[in-house]
Design a protein around this motif. Structure first.
Motif, PDB file in Angstrom:
ATOM      1  N   THR A  58       0.856  -1.185   0.000  1.00  0.00           N
ATOM      2  CA  THR A  58       0.000   0.000   0.000  1.00  0.00           C
ATOM      3  C   THR A  58       0.891   1.234   0.000  1.00  0.00           C
ATOM      4  N   TYR A  59       0.319   2.381  -0.424  1.00  0.00           N
ATOM      5  CA  TYR A  59       1.192   3.525  -0.711  1.00  0.00           C
ATOM      6  C   TYR A  59       0.432   4.841  -0.571  1.00  0.00           C
ATOM      7  N   PHE A  60       1.107   5.842   0.020  1.00  0.00           N
ATOM      8  CA  PHE A  60       0.629   7.219   0.071  1.00  0.00           C
ATOM      9  C   PHE A  60       1.747   8.156  -0.373  1.00  0.00           C
ATOM     10  N   ASP A  61       1.413   9.223  -1.098  1.00  0.00           N
ATOM     11  CA  ASP A  61       2.320  10.357  -1.252  1.00  0.00           C
ATOM     12  C   ASP A  61       1.470  11.612  -1.426  1.00  0.00           C
ATOM     13  N   PRO A  62       2.066  12.818  -1.405  1.00  0.00           N
ATOM     14  CA  PRO A  62       1.260  14.045  -1.429  1.00  0.00           C
ATOM     15  C   PRO A  62       0.437  14.237  -2.692  1.00  0.00           C
ATOM     16  N   MET A  63       0.755  13.520  -3.773  1.00  0.00           N
ATOM     17  CA  MET A  63       0.044  13.703  -5.032  1.00  0.00           C
ATOM     18  C   MET A  63      -1.123  12.737  -5.210  1.00  0.00           C
ATOM     19  N   THR A  64      -1.285  11.776  -4.295  1.00  0.00           N
ATOM     20  CA  THR A  64      -2.361  10.801  -4.443  1.00  0.00           C
ATOM     21  C   THR A  64      -3.618  11.292  -3.730  1.00  0.00           C
ATOM     22  N   ASP A  65      -4.770  11.046  -4.355  1.00  0.00           N
ATOM     23  CA  ASP A  65      -6.042  11.422  -3.740  1.00  0.00           C
ATOM     24  C   ASP A  65      -6.431  10.454  -2.633  1.00  0.00           C
ATOM     25  N   LYS A  66      -5.960   9.224  -2.725  1.00  0.00           N
ATOM     26  CA  LYS A  66      -6.268   8.207  -1.726  1.00  0.00           C
ATOM     27  C   LYS A  66      -5.157   7.163  -1.745  1.00  0.00           C
ATOM     28  N   ARG A  67      -5.238   6.224  -0.822  1.00  0.00           N
ATOM     29  CA  ARG A  67      -4.228   5.171  -0.747  1.00  0.00           C
ATOM     30  C   ARG A  67      -4.243   4.326  -2.026  1.00  0.00           C
ATOM     31  N   ILE A  68      -3.052   3.944  -2.488  1.00  0.00           N
ATOM     32  CA  ILE A  68      -2.923   3.028  -3.621  1.00  0.00           C
ATOM     33  C   ILE A  68      -2.716   1.629  -3.061  1.00  0.00           C
ATOM     34  N   ASP A  69      -3.517   0.682  -3.522  1.00  0.00           N
ATOM     35  CA  ASP A  69      -3.478  -0.679  -2.996  1.00  0.00           C
ATOM     36  C   ASP A  69      -2.966  -1.660  -4.043  1.00  0.00           C
ATOM     37  N   GLY A  70      -1.929  -2.401  -3.686  1.00  0.00           N
ATOM     38  CA  GLY A  70      -1.468  -3.497  -4.524  1.00  0.00           C
ATOM     39  C   GLY A  70      -0.356  -3.120  -5.481  1.00  0.00           C
ATOM     40  N   GLN A  71       0.496  -4.095  -5.760  1.00  0.00           N
ATOM     41  CA  GLN A  71       1.664  -3.896  -6.613  1.00  0.00           C
ATOM     42  C   GLN A  71       1.285  -3.439  -8.018  1.00  0.00           C
ATOM     43  N   ILE A 142       8.906  -4.294   0.578  1.00  0.00           N
ATOM     44  CA  ILE A 142       8.129  -3.172   1.113  1.00  0.00           C
ATOM     45  C   ILE A 142       6.645  -3.519   1.057  1.00  0.00           C
ATOM     46  N   VAL A 143       5.971  -3.409   2.209  1.00  0.00           N
ATOM     47  CA  VAL A 143       4.529  -3.667   2.251  1.00  0.00           C
ATOM     48  C   VAL A 143       3.737  -2.371   2.425  1.00  0.00           C
ATOM     49  N   HIS A 144       4.410  -1.300   2.852  1.00  0.00           N
ATOM     50  CA  HIS A 144       3.729  -0.003   2.917  1.00  0.00           C
ATOM     51  C   HIS A 144       4.750   1.127   2.808  1.00  0.00           C
ATOM     52  N   SER A 145       4.388   2.165   2.038  1.00  0.00           N
ATOM     53  CA  SER A 145       5.216   3.372   1.900  1.00  0.00           C
ATOM     54  C   SER A 145       4.360   4.592   2.201  1.00  0.00           C
ATOM     55  N   HIS A 146       4.948   5.531   2.918  1.00  0.00           N
ATOM     56  CA  HIS A 146       4.247   6.794   3.188  1.00  0.00           C
ATOM     57  C   HIS A 146       5.250   7.935   3.038  1.00  0.00           C
ATOM     58  N   TRP A 147       4.991   8.809   2.058  1.00  0.00           N
ATOM     59  CA  TRP A 147       5.856   9.954   1.786  1.00  0.00           C
ATOM     60  C   TRP A 147       5.078  11.237   2.024  1.00  0.00           C
ATOM     61  N   SER A 148       5.705  12.191   2.695  1.00  0.00           N
ATOM     62  CA  SER A 148       5.085  13.503   2.892  1.00  0.00           C
ATOM     63  C   SER A 148       6.171  14.568   2.836  1.00  0.00           C
ATOM     64  N   TYR A 149       5.756  15.807   2.553  1.00  0.00           N
ATOM     65  CA  TYR A 149       6.718  16.899   2.491  1.00  0.00           C
ATOM     66  C   TYR A 149       7.097  17.362   3.891  1.00  0.00           C
ATOM     67  N   VAL A 150       8.364  17.704   4.060  1.00  0.00           N
ATOM     68  CA  VAL A 150       8.806  18.356   5.288  1.00  0.00           C
ATOM     69  C   VAL A 150       8.218  19.764   5.306  1.00  0.00           C
ATOM     70  N   LYS A 151       7.901  20.273   6.488  1.00  0.00           N
ATOM     71  CA  LYS A 151       7.378  21.638   6.600  1.00  0.00           C
ATOM     72  C   LYS A 151       8.305  22.578   5.846  1.00  0.00           C
ATOM     73  N   PRO A 152       7.784  23.260   4.817  1.00  0.00           N
ATOM     74  CA  PRO A 152       8.672  24.029   3.937  1.00  0.00           C
ATOM     75  C   PRO A 152       9.129  25.339   4.548  1.00  0.00           C
ATOM     76  N   ASP A 153      10.298  25.758   4.129  1.00  0.00           N
ATOM     77  CA  ASP A 153      10.782  27.096   4.440  1.00  0.00           C
ATOM     78  C   ASP A 153      10.025  28.099   3.568  1.00  0.00           C
TER      79      ASP A 153
END
Length: 291
Positions: A58-71, A142-153
């Protein structure tokens, strides 16, 4: 027999010293797997992450509207980036691995220096990352990835917004050239798949197919000519939406006189940043000036 019992008791109390291979664990193994995938990603090759994906990831990043499930779904999402990502240098900061049995959680901060998507402007991207690994058939996946932006300057955010505005301005310049050349494919490629267009005296055009059909008819007019005069581009603070406004002049064959007639007006185009970093028009509206 007594000797065997003594040896067995000693082994039970103190351990045999021959730890099963399955229980041996080195956090650096997980970190090395992630570094290798990141290095390949920075060269436009997502294959490193493809190799590490578990079937049920499963996968999240800032550009996805919802979780992505499955390879399969995740590969479909990532594959379009192949050959389009270029990162000058990657810095993994303070990686930490926490393991419980066949699960290991890797957390770290990441800085992408000179990150570029599809030839766009170079930026510095800062990430928070959590990767959950599971040992499957002796290999860590990898069974789960979660990416998010660091609080920007704040200053850095302004720089990114300016770079995005330049990218949109360059895109609109190419768009104007495509209109002048009556290049239908290039004109339509400026729009997102789900874009809508409001043209004078016509129903709203929804989606690229409807837009293409209407514009094909317009371009077939031998007197058709369009020029754009961009006036302003503004990018949202969130960095995912923008608008451009300006004026236009269009020449068409008058339905009554059958002669060329030129009209002037104003337009507003709303842009949305796509998953690959490019900006696409999602809504285009124009209105004519009073004759």
């Amino acid at each position: 027999m007594r000797k065997y019992v003594v040896v067995t008791l000693v082994a039970a109390v103190f351990g045999t010293g021959c730890q099963p291979a399955a229980d041996r664990f080195d956090p650096q193994e997980i970190i090395a797997l992630e570094r290798g995938a990141l290095d390949r990603w920075g060269k436009g090759d997502p294959g490193g992450f493809f190799d590490l994906m578990a079937a049920e990831q499963t996968y999240f990043d800032p550009m996805t509207d919802k979780r992505i499930d499955g390879q399969d779904s995740l590969k479909k999402y990532i594959a379009p980036f192949t050959g389009k990502i270029s990162i000058e240098r990657v810095e993994m900061i303070d990686p930490k691995v926490q393991r419980a049995g066949d699960l290991a959680v890797l957390t770290f901060n990441l800085i992408d220096y000179g990150a570029q998507v599809a030839g766009g402007p170079k930026t510095t991207a800062r990430w928070n990352s959590t990767e959950v690994y599971r040992r499957i058939n002796g290999s860590w996946k990898i069974v789960h990835s979660h990416w998010s932006y660091v609080k920007p300057d704040i200053n850095e955010t302004e720089d990114v917004r300016e770079a995005d505005a330049r990218a949109i301005r360059e895109s609109e310049t190419k768009w104007a050239q495509a209109w002048a050349a009556k290049d239908l494919d290039e004109i339509v490629s400026h729009y997102a798949d789900d874009a809508s267009v409001d043209l004078a005296n016509m129903p709203i055009l929804n989606g690229q197919d409807a837009i293409r059909a209407a514009l094909k008819q317009r371009l077939a007019d031998p007197n058709f000519a369009l020029t754009l005069a961009p006036a302003q581009i503004e990018v949202s603070k969130g960095g995912d939406l923008a608008y451009a406004r300006g004026g236009y002049s269009v020449t068409l064959t008058d339905a009554t006189t059958k002669r060329p007639a030129t009209h002037k007006g104003k337009y507003v185009v709303v842009y949305r940043k796509q998953g690959d970093g490019r900006w696409k028009a999602v809504h285009d509206i124009n209105n004519r000036d009073t004759p």
